[in-house]
Design a protein around this motif. Sequence first.
Motif, PDB file in Angstrom:
ATOM      1  N   GLY A 190     -39.272   8.268  -6.262  1.00 56.19           N
ATOM      2  CA  GLY A 190     -39.435   6.818  -6.241  1.00 56.19           C
ATOM      3  C   GLY A 190     -40.866   6.335  -6.267  1.00 56.19           C
ATOM      4  O   GLY A 190     -41.120   5.130  -6.208  1.00 56.19           O
ATOM      5  N   THR A 191     -41.815   7.266  -6.361  1.00 54.55           N
ATOM      6  CA  THR A 191     -43.223   6.863  -6.317  1.00 54.55           C
ATOM      7  C   THR A 191     -43.549   5.869  -7.443  1.00 54.55           C
ATOM      8  O   THR A 191     -44.290   4.908  -7.228  1.00 54.55           O
ATOM      9  N   GLY A 192     -42.997   6.106  -8.628  1.00 54.17           N
ATOM     10  CA  GLY A 192     -43.295   5.245  -9.773  1.00 54.17           C
ATOM     11  C   GLY A 192     -42.804   3.822  -9.594  1.00 54.17           C
ATOM     12  O   GLY A 192     -43.526   2.867  -9.857  1.00 54.17           O
ATOM     13  N   TYR A 193     -41.577   3.670  -9.130  1.00 52.43           N
ATOM     14  CA  TYR A 193     -40.998   2.328  -8.987  1.00 52.43           C
ATOM     15  C   TYR A 193     -41.399   1.659  -7.675  1.00 52.43           C
ATOM     16  O   TYR A 193     -41.527   0.440  -7.612  1.00 52.43           O
ATOM     17  N   PHE A 194     -41.555   2.459  -6.615  1.00 49.68           N
ATOM     18  CA  PHE A 194     -41.721   1.864  -5.276  1.00 49.68           C
ATOM     19  C   PHE A 194     -43.048   2.232  -4.594  1.00 49.68           C
ATOM     20  O   PHE A 194     -43.246   1.897  -3.429  1.00 49.68           O
ATOM     21  N   GLN A 195     -43.881   2.938  -5.277  1.00 51.16           N
ATOM     22  CA  GLN A 195     -45.174   3.410  -4.732  1.00 51.16           C
ATOM     23  C   GLN A 195     -45.014   4.340  -3.533  1.00 51.16           C
ATOM     24  O   GLN A 195     -45.970   4.597  -2.799  1.00 51.16           O
ATOM     25  N   GLN A 196     -43.844   4.813  -3.266  1.00 52.96           N
ATOM     26  CA  GLN A 196     -43.630   5.797  -2.192  1.00 52.96           C
ATOM     27  C   GLN A 196     -42.256   6.449  -2.420  1.00 52.96           C
ATOM     28  O   GLN A 196     -41.413   5.912  -3.143  1.00 52.96           O
ATOM     29  N   LYS A 197     -42.059   7.566  -1.796  1.00 54.15           N
ATOM     30  CA  LYS A 197     -40.790   8.280  -1.984  1.00 54.15           C
ATOM     31  C   LYS A 197     -39.706   7.648  -1.109  1.00 54.15           C
ATOM     32  O   LYS A 197     -39.549   8.021   0.050  1.00 54.15           O
ATOM     33  N   ARG A 198     -39.015   6.707  -1.665  1.00 58.50           N
ATOM     34  CA  ARG A 198     -37.959   6.030  -0.914  1.00 58.50           C
ATOM     35  C   ARG A 198     -36.668   5.945  -1.731  1.00 58.50           C
ATOM     36  O   ARG A 198     -35.964   4.959  -1.717  1.00 58.50           O
ATOM     37  N   GLN A 199     -36.372   7.019  -2.443  1.00 58.98           N
ATOM     38  CA  GLN A 199     -35.129   7.084  -3.204  1.00 58.98           C
ATOM     39  C   GLN A 199     -34.632   8.526  -3.175  1.00 58.98           C
ATOM     40  O   GLN A 199     -35.433   9.456  -3.346  1.00 58.98           O
ATOM     41  N   ILE A 200     -33.354   8.698  -2.943  1.00 57.11           N
ATOM     42  CA  ILE A 200     -32.791  10.051  -3.003  1.00 57.11           C
ATOM     43  C   ILE A 200     -32.755  10.461  -4.478  1.00 57.11           C
ATOM     44  O   ILE A 200     -32.257   9.711  -5.318  1.00 57.11           O
ATOM     45  N   GLY A 201     -33.270  11.614  -4.765  1.00 56.23           N
ATOM     46  CA  GLY A 201     -33.393  12.038  -6.166  1.00 56.23           C
ATOM     47  C   GLY A 201     -32.096  12.547  -6.757  1.00 56.23           C
ATOM     48  O   GLY A 201     -32.027  13.675  -7.252  1.00 56.23           O
ATOM     49  N   VAL A 202     -31.087  11.705  -6.730  1.00 49.57           N
ATOM     50  CA  VAL A 202     -29.787  12.124  -7.267  1.00 49.57           C
ATOM     51  C   VAL A 202     -29.889  12.225  -8.789  1.00 49.57           C
ATOM     52  O   VAL A 202     -30.694  11.519  -9.404  1.00 49.57           O
ATOM     53  N   PRO A 203     -29.106  13.085  -9.403  1.00 49.75           N
ATOM     54  CA  PRO A 203     -29.159  13.165 -10.857  1.00 49.75           C
ATOM     55  C   PRO A 203     -28.533  11.930 -11.493  1.00 49.75           C
ATOM     56  O   PRO A 203     -27.633  11.321 -10.922  1.00 49.75           O
ATOM     57  N   LEU A 204     -29.047  11.560 -12.649  1.00 48.63           N
ATOM     58  CA  LEU A 204     -28.443  10.467 -13.413  1.00 48.63           C
ATOM     59  C   LEU A 204     -27.413  11.086 -14.355  1.00 48.63           C
ATOM     60  O   LEU A 204     -27.776  11.760 -15.329  1.00 48.63           O
ATOM     61  N   VAL A 205     -26.164  10.895 -14.016  1.00 48.64           N
ATOM     62  CA  VAL A 205     -25.090  11.458 -14.838  1.00 48.64           C
ATOM     63  C   VAL A 205     -24.489  10.324 -15.654  1.00 48.64           C
ATOM     64  O   VAL A 205     -24.064   9.313 -15.098  1.00 48.64           O
ATOM     65  N   VAL A 206     -24.496  10.470 -16.961  1.00 46.30           N
ATOM     66  CA  VAL A 206     -23.914   9.424 -17.808  1.00 46.30           C
ATOM     67  C   VAL A 206     -22.648   9.973 -18.450  1.00 46.30           C
ATOM     68  O   VAL A 206     -22.670  10.998 -19.120  1.00 46.30           O
ATOM     69  N   ASN A 207     -21.549   9.271 -18.189  1.00 40.99           N
ATOM     70  CA  ASN A 207     -20.231   9.719 -18.639  1.00 40.99           C
ATOM     71  C   ASN A 207     -19.673   8.811 -19.729  1.00 40.99           C
ATOM     72  O   ASN A 207     -19.986   7.632 -19.786  1.00 40.99           O
ATOM     73  N   GLU A 208     -18.805   9.414 -20.529  1.00 38.91           N
ATOM     74  CA  GLU A 208     -18.048   8.630 -21.509  1.00 38.91           C
ATOM     75  C   GLU A 208     -16.574   8.976 -21.339  1.00 38.91           C
ATOM     76  O   GLU A 208     -16.235  10.146 -21.112  1.00 38.91           O
TER      77      GLU A 208
END
Lengths: 286, 402
Positions: free
Chosen positions: B369-387
Amino acid sequence: MTQILIDGCVLSANYALIALGITLIFSIINLLNFAHGELFMVGAFMVYYVYGVFHLPFVAGLVVAALVTAVIGALFEKFFFAPVMRSSTREENSMLLAVGTALLLDSVALFAFGHEQRGVPDVIPGVMQIAGGFLPYQRLLVLVVSLVLVGVLLWFVQYTRPGRAMRALAQDRDAARLMGVNVERTSMLGFAIGAALAGLAGGLLVTVQGISAGAGPAISIKAFIMIMIGGAGVVGGALLGAVVLGFAESIGYSLLPGSETYLLIFVALILFLIIRPQGIMGHPWG
Amino acid sequence: MSTSIRIGRRTVLAGAGGAAVAATLGRPAIAATKTFTVGVLGVLSGPDAAWGLVNKYCATATANMYNAAGGFPIGDDKYHLEVVPADTELDPKIAVAGAEKLTQQLGLRYVIGPNTDTGALSVAPVMNRSNTIFIPYAFSRQLYTPPAENAILGMIASYEAGPIIYKYLMQKRGVKSISFLASNEPDALDQQKQGVAAARKLNLKILSADATYQPSATDFFAVLSPLVRQKPDLIVFSGVAPATAPLLIKAARQLGYKGQLSTETAQNIKILQQGAGKYAEGFISVGGASTPAIESDYMTRFAKEYQKVAGEWDDEAGTKVYALEMILRTIAKAGPKALTDTTAFKAEMDSFEIANPFMKDHPPLRYVGTGYFQQKRQIGVPLVVNEVKNGSFQTLFVGFVS
C-alpha cells in the motif's frame, strides 16, 4: 419509445398487484400495513422453494405463496391487529404494531431464509422483439397474470357476497355491522386477501427480480408512494398510482440517466400532496 | 505503487506457509489456557447483511479451526480465539456505538470491519482514540493515509482492480468504449468516479459516466435501456452488490446487449446462476482465495468449516478470509505484547512476510500500500479476476498489488 412503453406497462402491472393488496387492507380496517413488503418477500420465498428448489410447477408455487401469506395475514389480523384496534382509540398504536410485525417478519426471514439473494429460472425463457423494443416472455407472463389477478379481485369485490361485505365495511364499519355483516370475519378475510395479493406479487416477481430477506422495506415504500398518488383506500386509485409510478420510472430513467428520476418523483409527489393530499381518486373526508 | 500482473508465479517461500499452518493445526489438541478476542463490526442485519455476515462467518471459521487444534500459538502460550460481533445496521451512528462497545467496554484492540466508507470513516476516531487496529472493507484513501495509522484495507480496492481489468479487456477483447452504472449511494458512486478516472487515463471512450439506480431497485429494464442503446463495448457495474449483479446482467442481456459486462467487486457464482442463469456467461468480476485455480488445501478446509458455520459457501468469503489470519500471524511475529499494544503490531507490519496459506503455490503474503497510501496499510491479497464460463468462475488472471 417502444422500450419506454414496454417498460412502463410491465412496471405498472407489477406495481398494481402490490398497491392493490395494501389498499385493500387500508380500506377495510383503516391500517397502513407496514409489513406489506415483508409479505411480498415471504410469497417470493415460497415460490423460490416450491418452484426453484423442489422443482414443482410454478403454479403450485403461486398457490403456496398465496395460501401462506393469507394465513399469516389472517393470523396477524386476528391475534395482533383486532385486539389492539378494539382496545385502543389511538390510530398510531395499530400503525406502530404494523411496524413491529414488519420487523418481526424481517428478522424471522433472515433467520429462516438466510441473507443470500435467491432467484429462480424463467418459467418461459426467451425474449420477443416488438417494434425495436425488447420484452422477455417471462415479463409478458407476469404482465398477463397480474392483469388477470387484478381482474379477478375487482370481480370478487364487486360481485360476490364477501366482496360486497368488504366494500360495506370500507364505507361504514358500524352501518355494515348493523346490516348483519360479520365485521370480525370480514376484516380477517380482507387482511388475508390483501396479504395474499402481496404474496402473489412476490411469487410472480421472484422470476424477474429474485428475492432476499431484506427486500421488504423497499417494496413497502413503493406501495406507499402508489397509494399516496392514487388515493389511499380506493382500488381504482391504487391501480392509477401503479400506472403513474411505473411510467414515471420508465420515462424518467430513459431521459435522465442519473439519480434525478427518483428525486423528481419525490419532489413531484410532495408538490402533488400539497395540492391534493387525498391523492388523485381519494376523498378529502377519508 | 506499481500494479503488475504476474501469472504463474512460482513460490519464493514454496510450501512454507502451508506447512506452518498444517503444523499448527496438526498438533495435538491441548486446551488453550488464554483467550484472545477479536471484534467484527459490520452490517449484520437488513438488506445488506450479506456484507457483514461474511466477515463474521470468516472470522468464526478461522477461530473454529484454530480452536479445534488447541488454540493459536503466540509466544509460549496457546490462545483460545473468540469472535464478538457488533451490528452497524449500515448506520454510521450505530457503527460508532458498536465501535465504542468493542473498544471501550470490551477493551478489544483488533476489529474486522466496517463494510462501507461511511461506516469506516465514522468509527475511525473511536478506533484511533483507543489505538485499535481495524480492517475495513472500505476504499476511502484517508482511512489508510498518514496521519491515519490504525486502519488496514482488507482487500483490493476498486481503483486498483478497475484499471487492470479495463487494460486486460482493451488488449485481449478489443474494448474501446465503456459505460458505468452505479447504485445511488456514496460507496458505489465513489467507485464509479474512480472507474471513470481510470478509463480516461486509458483513453477509453466513455459513453456514460454517471448513470445510477436507486439502492433498493430490483427492476433494471428502464435504467439499462438508455445505456444499452449507446452500444458500449463494456458496461461496468461499479460497486455492485452480489444481490443486484444478476438482475443487472439479466436485464442487459434481455435488452439485447452483446458487449462485455464487468465489476470490480466480488460476486457469488450461485447467486449469479440463480438470478441470471445463462445470461451470466462472460461476466467478469473480482474473485478471492477460493478460486479453484489457486486455492490451497488449507483454503479448501477453510471453505468446509465456513460451510459448517454459515450453512453454505459464499464466494465473497474468498476475499475476506485473510483478515483474522493476518491479525493472528502478525501478532505471533510481533510477540505477546502486541495482543494489547497495537504499536508493536504496527511496527511489525513493515517487515512482515509469510507464505500465503490460502494459495496453492504459497507466494509471499505481506502488507502493501505504500504507493496508494504512503505506508503499508493494505493486506497484500492477490487480485484474482474471474469470468463466468459454463456456469462457474474461471480465472482470467491473477495479479498482485505490490
